[in-house]
Design a protein around this motif. Sequence first.
Motif, PDB file in Angstrom:
ATOM      1  N   LEU A   1      10.661  -1.325  13.209  1.00  0.00           N
ATOM      2  CA  LEU A   1      10.265  -2.273  12.021  1.00  0.00           C
ATOM      3  C   LEU A   1      10.884  -1.560  10.814  1.00  0.00           C
ATOM      4  N   ALA A   2      12.240  -0.852  10.807  1.00  0.00           N
ATOM      5  CA  ALA A   2      13.468  -1.154   9.888  1.00  0.00           C
ATOM      6  C   ALA A   2      13.645  -1.527   8.742  1.00  0.00           C
ATOM      7  N   GLU A   3      13.522  -2.771   8.867  1.00  0.00           N
ATOM      8  CA  GLU A   3      13.395  -3.382   8.249  1.00  0.00           C
ATOM      9  C   GLU A   3      11.817  -4.188   6.682  1.00  0.00           C
ATOM     10  N   ARG A   4      11.154  -3.295   7.153  1.00  0.00           N
ATOM     11  CA  ARG A   4       9.689  -3.128   6.323  1.00  0.00           C
ATOM     12  C   ARG A   4       9.595  -1.340   5.883  1.00  0.00           C
ATOM     13  N   ILE A   5      10.187  -0.913   6.369  1.00  0.00           N
ATOM     14  CA  ILE A   5       9.280   0.613   6.342  1.00  0.00           C
ATOM     15  C   ILE A   5      10.919   1.500   5.420  1.00  0.00           C
ATOM     16  N   THR A   6      10.793   1.474   4.187  1.00  0.00           N
ATOM     17  CA  THR A   6      11.864   2.574   3.264  1.00  0.00           C
ATOM     18  C   THR A   6      11.335   3.283   2.881  1.00  0.00           C
ATOM     19  N   PRO A   7      11.599   4.232   3.669  1.00  0.00           N
ATOM     20  CA  PRO A   7      11.265   6.173   3.841  1.00  0.00           C
ATOM     21  C   PRO A   7      12.523   6.469   2.987  1.00  0.00           C
ATOM     22  N   VAL A   8      11.641   7.221   1.640  1.00  0.00           N
ATOM     23  CA  VAL A   8      12.232   8.053   0.528  1.00  0.00           C
ATOM     24  C   VAL A   8      11.908   9.347   0.372  1.00  0.00           C
ATOM     25  N   ARG A   9      12.847   9.847  -0.635  1.00  0.00           N
ATOM     26  CA  ARG A   9      12.051  11.383  -0.417  1.00  0.00           C
ATOM     27  C   ARG A   9      11.757  12.019  -1.907  1.00  0.00           C
ATOM     28  N   HIS A  10      10.390  12.362  -2.530  1.00  0.00           N
ATOM     29  CA  HIS A  10      10.647  12.215  -3.737  1.00  0.00           C
ATOM     30  C   HIS A  10       9.958  13.703  -3.809  1.00  0.00           C
ATOM     31  N   ASP A  11       9.950  14.371  -4.424  1.00  0.00           N
ATOM     32  CA  ASP A  11       9.010  15.712  -4.663  1.00  0.00           C
ATOM     33  C   ASP A  11       8.224  14.545  -6.305  1.00  0.00           C
ATOM     34  N   LEU A  12       7.018  14.882  -6.082  1.00  0.00           N
ATOM     35  CA  LEU A  12       6.414  13.446  -6.856  1.00  0.00           C
ATOM     36  C   LEU A  12       6.269  14.133  -8.656  1.00  0.00           C
ATOM     37  N   ASN A  13       6.559  15.637  -8.036  1.00  0.00           N
ATOM     38  CA  ASN A  13       6.338  15.788  -9.673  1.00  0.00           C
ATOM     39  C   ASN A  13       7.438  16.375 -10.826  1.00  0.00           C
ATOM     40  N   THR A  14       8.441  15.563  -9.742  1.00  0.00           N
ATOM     41  CA  THR A  14       9.340  15.730 -10.622  1.00  0.00           C
ATOM     42  C   THR A  14       9.739  14.049 -10.763  1.00  0.00           C
ATOM     43  N   SER A  15       8.880  13.196  -9.999  1.00  0.00           N
ATOM     44  CA  SER A  15      10.416  11.874  -9.871  1.00  0.00           C
ATOM     45  C   SER A  15       8.807  10.779  -9.133  1.00  0.00           C
ATOM     46  N   PHE A  16       8.993   9.871  -9.343  1.00  0.00           N
ATOM     47  CA  PHE A  16       8.142   8.832  -8.685  1.00  0.00           C
ATOM     48  C   PHE A  16       8.546   7.327  -8.196  1.00  0.00           C
ATOM     49  N   PRO A  17       8.445   6.464  -7.114  1.00  0.00           N
ATOM     50  CA  PRO A  17       8.382   5.712  -6.611  1.00  0.00           C
ATOM     51  C   PRO A  17       8.946   4.430  -8.176  1.00  0.00           C
ATOM     52  N   THR A  18       9.681   3.654  -7.839  1.00  0.00           N
ATOM     53  CA  THR A  18      10.122   2.645  -8.507  1.00  0.00           C
ATOM     54  C   THR A  18       9.167   1.745  -8.142  1.00  0.00           C
ATOM     55  N   GLY A  19       9.196   0.214  -8.813  1.00  0.00           N
ATOM     56  CA  GLY A  19       8.605  -0.878  -8.121  1.00  0.00           C
ATOM     57  C   GLY A  19       6.953  -0.978  -8.551  1.00  0.00           C
ATOM     58  N   THR A  20       6.181  -2.404  -8.399  1.00  0.00           N
ATOM     59  CA  THR A  20       5.545  -2.397  -8.073  1.00  0.00           C
ATOM     60  C   THR A  20       4.553  -3.116  -6.589  1.00  0.00           C
ATOM     61  N   TYR A  21       2.986  -2.492  -7.237  1.00  0.00           N
ATOM     62  CA  TYR A  21       2.660  -2.491  -5.154  1.00  0.00           C
ATOM     63  C   TYR A  21       1.827  -3.359  -5.282  1.00  0.00           C
ATOM     64  N   ASP A  22       1.437  -3.623  -4.065  1.00  0.00           N
ATOM     65  CA  ASP A  22      -0.136  -4.264  -3.572  1.00  0.00           C
ATOM     66  C   ASP A  22      -1.175  -3.292  -3.755  1.00  0.00           C
ATOM     67  N   LEU A  23      -0.760  -2.889  -2.783  1.00  0.00           N
ATOM     68  CA  LEU A  23      -1.438  -1.045  -2.348  1.00  0.00           C
ATOM     69  C   LEU A  23      -1.025   0.129  -2.639  1.00  0.00           C
ATOM     70  N   VAL A  24      -1.165   1.137  -3.615  1.00  0.00           N
ATOM     71  CA  VAL A  24      -0.786   2.572  -3.045  1.00  0.00           C
ATOM     72  C   VAL A  24      -2.112   3.168  -2.580  1.00  0.00           C
ATOM     73  N   SER A  25      -1.993   4.128  -1.533  1.00  0.00           N
ATOM     74  CA  SER A  25      -2.182   4.536  -0.491  1.00  0.00           C
ATOM     75  C   SER A  25      -1.684   6.133  -0.850  1.00  0.00           C
ATOM     76  N   ALA A  26      -2.593   7.124  -1.160  1.00  0.00           N
ATOM     77  CA  ALA A  26      -2.707   7.950  -1.243  1.00  0.00           C
ATOM     78  C   ALA A  26      -4.172   9.407  -0.054  1.00  0.00           C
ATOM     79  N   HIS A  27      -3.005   9.776   0.613  1.00  0.00           N
ATOM     80  CA  HIS A  27      -4.309  10.477   2.124  1.00  0.00           C
ATOM     81  C   HIS A  27      -3.641  11.764   1.743  1.00  0.00           C
ATOM     82  N   TYR A  28      -4.981  12.669   1.705  1.00  0.00           N
ATOM     83  CA  TYR A  28      -4.701  14.203   1.417  1.00  0.00           C
ATOM     84  C   TYR A  28      -3.330  14.164   0.790  1.00  0.00           C
TER      85      TYR A  28
END
Length: 223
Positions: free
Chosen positions: A95-122
């Motif tokens: 599934l490497a072509e469908r998943i882009t893993p990226v490290r972010h400290d959400l205090n200082t950065s947020f992924p770019t782009g727009t999405y049909d779903l944003v999921s924030a679990h725990y």
Amino acid sequence: MNTSDHAHANAHAADTALAFWDGVHAARPAPDDPRPNVRLTEVVTGLPSGTALDLGCGNGGDALWLAGAGWRVTATDISAVAVERLADLARSHGLAERITPVRHDLNTSFPTGTYDLVSAHYLQTPHDLDRAAVLRSAAHALRPGGLLLVVDHGSTAPWSWNQDLGTRYPGPREIAEGIGLAPRTWAVERADSPRRIAAGPDGRTAEVIDHVLVIRRRRGVQV
């Protein structure tokens, strides 16, 4: 505190949070086939696949499940251990072509782009995190018609890193109010606190409470 001292303090806090979450993930065995969260599967099953953002991807079960269902997933976590493990899992599951893993400290950065779903679990942490600001950014990253799914702990599980019995868990309506989204643009579609039997990483089971919040970005409304 001057600007230099403030920047140093922020950098130290970020390093401390990174070390904590790297330690949490490194202390747990890396699962070969991590399970998705129950609330994700119940909300998303039946939706047309699109683009998804997984905030706090953890062991990667949600990202793998979404990708397997046809979604293209950007998965982020503060932990480099978690991100590297997910990259390995994506490759091993084809599934490497469908998943882009990226490290972010959400205090200082947020992924770019727009999405049909944003999921924030725990997305809960003992370190400083302006969750309201993060979830507000998540809502603004939705395409019209897209869903923001926020699932929080509503109780303390026996295996949780947080065993402070005095911990207060805000309910989903309170969380929605804290995000402060304009009702004409974003609609709360679900806000409840169901119970379930959960299994911990050591095999123990316990009844836990989830706080579930689903917000949809309305179509045809300009911010």
